[in-house]
Design an enzyme around this catalytic site. Structure first.
Site, mmCIF file in Angstrom:
data_model
loop_
_atom_site.group_PDB
_atom_site.id
_atom_site.type_symbol
_atom_site.label_atom_id
_atom_site.label_comp_id
_atom_site.label_asym_id
_atom_site.label_seq_id
_atom_site.Cartn_x
_atom_site.Cartn_y
_atom_site.Cartn_z
ATOM 1 C CE LYS A 1 -11.452 6.490 -20.070
ATOM 2 N NZ LYS A 1 -11.807 7.667 -19.627
ATOM 3 N NE ARG B 1 -2.903 0.521 3.464
ATOM 4 C CZ ARG B 1 -2.055 1.116 4.663
ATOM 5 N NH1 ARG B 1 -1.598 2.167 4.675
ATOM 6 N NH2 ARG B 1 -2.055 0.194 5.458
ATOM 7 C CE1 TYR C 1 -15.519 9.720 -18.385
ATOM 8 C CE2 TYR C 1 -15.313 9.873 -16.080
ATOM 9 C CZ TYR C 1 -15.160 9.086 -17.075
ATOM 10 O OH TYR C 1 -15.308 7.701 -17.025
HETATM 11 C C1 LIG Z 1 -12.295 8.221 -18.505
HETATM 12 C C2 LIG Z 1 -12.137 9.623 -17.917
HETATM 13 C C3 LIG Z 1 -11.939 9.732 -16.418
HETATM 14 C C4 LIG Z 1 -11.821 8.727 -15.498
HETATM 15 O O1 LIG Z 1 -10.884 7.843 -15.465
HETATM 16 P P1 LIG Z 1 -11.247 6.438 -15.051
HETATM 17 O O2 LIG Z 1 -9.762 5.672 -15.355
HETATM 18 O O3 LIG Z 1 -12.394 5.754 -15.925
HETATM 19 O O4 LIG Z 1 -11.689 6.189 -13.557
HETATM 20 C C5 LIG Z 1 -11.763 11.102 -15.970
HETATM 21 N N1 LIG Z 1 -11.501 11.957 -16.971
HETATM 22 C C6 LIG Z 1 -11.713 11.851 -18.533
HETATM 23 C C7 LIG Z 1 -11.534 12.858 -19.470
HETATM 24 C C8 LIG Z 1 -11.999 10.420 -19.054
HETATM 25 O O5 LIG Z 1 -12.351 10.055 -20.167
#
Ligand SMILES: *Cc1c(COP(=O)(O)O)cnc(C)c1O
Length: 448
Positions: free
Chosen positions: A241, A90, A142
């Site tokens: 992403k 952790r 978002y």
């Molecule tokens: C997907 C996304 C997030 C959140 O990320 P996660 O990994 O799904 O928690 C935040 N901001 C934007 C612009 C995103 O596309």
């Protein structure tokens, strides 16, 4: 462990805290190593981004080329000796540290931290806030960001101002001594509006020198934008992403130049236990190495598709198009237009049929994957925003978002054309071409 004087981008600037930020021991007795470690040899020349992405130096005992996954919750201590670099995952894990140093290097940051998701990264950031603090942010955020901010407004006494952050004057009007944080996303999603990070960061720090400017860089990734260089204090992004690129993990990344701020963020990560797991750290590290080849191809494909849709009469939002009202602003900050675009068809029903008819374009929330994705934000990723709020924020119910992958662009265009025809979104012409119906009444469900 080497000190900060070894880090690749030269000595920290004078505004940074002194180097000994990490020489103290934290609450749990951990004496964690600094990040980043050097990986560009100090020969006076920094490698180009493509090289930095793939080049790493490790100190593995067997010289493993791929950093091992330390799938261990604990690390043994020697009797009578202080704990080693790691004692409990952790608090710190060698695989995670390796990734954090690599990220700090490619994000041009003094310190990077990795957590379990993009939202966890934002959660860590918002824990810097106290009741009564004001947050200034966009009106086209978002969905998950919107939800977390609403929770904080309802339960934690945080005052959230949603304004049109694409207008620096509007932002300036709500900034003041109570502004504790300004939270920006650019381009916004799915409206693809551009935010002037440089001007807003300057205005924020003028209004309150202690206010923090945090930028969500998920849409562009470090390949295309360095918000820290534009005056942001914190950059965070969803590693789920583009950084990972394969939709096979969830991760969040935070990066800062102030080591004191990095310490505060690390405190929350250690205290709440949201640090990224070793296996996911390893997977993300692998994904990052191909960021440039993936995203560049995605961007080439996105440009072609945006031009295709625009040339057939659709209203397309993409900063790679000259018709984008903020084309110049975008390109004054970023090194490319990214691979997410959106377009309107004039009818929610038609949009639903297009999405359903596409085959190569799979229906999915999220983006950044090597596969092309199609979605209707009002039905999916932004469904957590109430319809009324969506309307107030002028989010068109018929908007379709395309997140372009690395497939052959002819195949993508063929598939999209077929879906457009099938859905009755276009008027076939005698010469075999077609044109968007847009302002006409929607045709019968059986289309053309
Ligand atoms: C997907 C996304 C997030 C959140 O990320 P996660 O990994 O799904 O928690 C935040 N901001 C934007 C612009 C995103 O596309």
């Amino acid at each position: 462990m080497s000190g900060f004087s070894d880090e690749p981008n030269g000595a920290p600037t004078s505004s940074q805290p002194p180097l000994k930020a990490f020489s103290k021991i934290d609450l749990d007795g951990h004496d964690l190593p600094p990040s980043p470690a050097p990986s560009t040899p100090r020969n006076g020349r920094k490698y180009a981004f493509a090289t930095e992405l793939v080049y790493t130096e490790g100190n593995d005992q067997y010289n493993a080329s791929s950093t091992p996954i330390y799938q261990s919750a604990t690390f043994k201590q020697k009797p009578g000796e202080p704990a080693g670099e790691y004692d409990y995952t952790r608090s710190g894990n060698p695989t995670r540290t390796h990734l954090e140093r690599h990220l700090a290097k490619i994000m041009s940051a003094e310190r990077a931290l990795v957590v379990g998701s993009g939202m966890a990264a934002l959660d860590v950031i918002t824990r810097l806030l106290r009741p009564g603090d004001e947050v200034v942010t966009g009106d086209d955020l978002y969905g998950g960001t919107n939800r977390l901010l609403k929770y904080l407004a309802d339960n934690a006494g945080i005052v959230v101002h949603h304004v049109d952050t694409t207008n620096t004057e509007t932002v300036k009007r709500v900034l003041g001594p109570k502004t504790a944080m300004v939270l920006l996303e650019t381009p916004t999603n799915p409206m693809i509006k551009i935010v002037d990070i440089r001007t807003i960061a300057t205005e924020t720090h003028e209004a309150n020198p202690n206010a923090l400017v945090a930028v969500d860089n998920t849409m562009l990734s470090p390949l295309l934008l360095n918000p820290l260089d534009l005056g942001a204090d914190i950059v965070y992004e969803s590693g789920t992403k583009y950084l990972s690129g394969h939709h096979d993990l969830m991760a969040g990344v935070l990066a800062v130049n102030s080591l004191a701020l990095g310490d505060k963020l690390y405190f929350t990560i250690n205290a709440s236990g949201c640090g990224l797991a070793p296996f996911d750290s390893w997977l993300l590290m692998r994904g990052i190495k191909t960021l440039k080849v993936r995203l560049e191809q995605q961007q080439i494909n996105a440009q072609r598709i945006a031009e295709f849709l625009e040339s057939h009469g659709f209203k397309v939002r993409y900063p790679g198009l000259r018709s984008h009202p903020q084309y110049d602003l975008h390109h004054s900050m970023a090194r490319g237009a990214g691979a997410v675009l959106s377009f309107e068809t004039g009818s929610q029903e038609i949009s639903e049929r297009i999405v359903a008819a596409a085959r190569l374009w799979t229906i999915s929330v999220s983006f950044g994957c090597v596969n092309s994705l199609i979605s209707m934000p009002c039905r999916m990723s932004h469904a957590s925003i109430e319809a009324k709020t969506r309307k107030e924020r002028a989010l068109p119910e018929d908007i379709i978002r395309l997140c372009v992958g690395i497939e052959d662009s002819d195949d993508l265009i063929d598939d999209l054309s077929r879906a457009l025809v099938h859905a009755g979104a276009v008027q076939l012409r005698t010469d075999g071409g077609f044109h968007a119906r847009l302002n006409e009444a929607p045709p019968s469900p059986n289309g053309i």
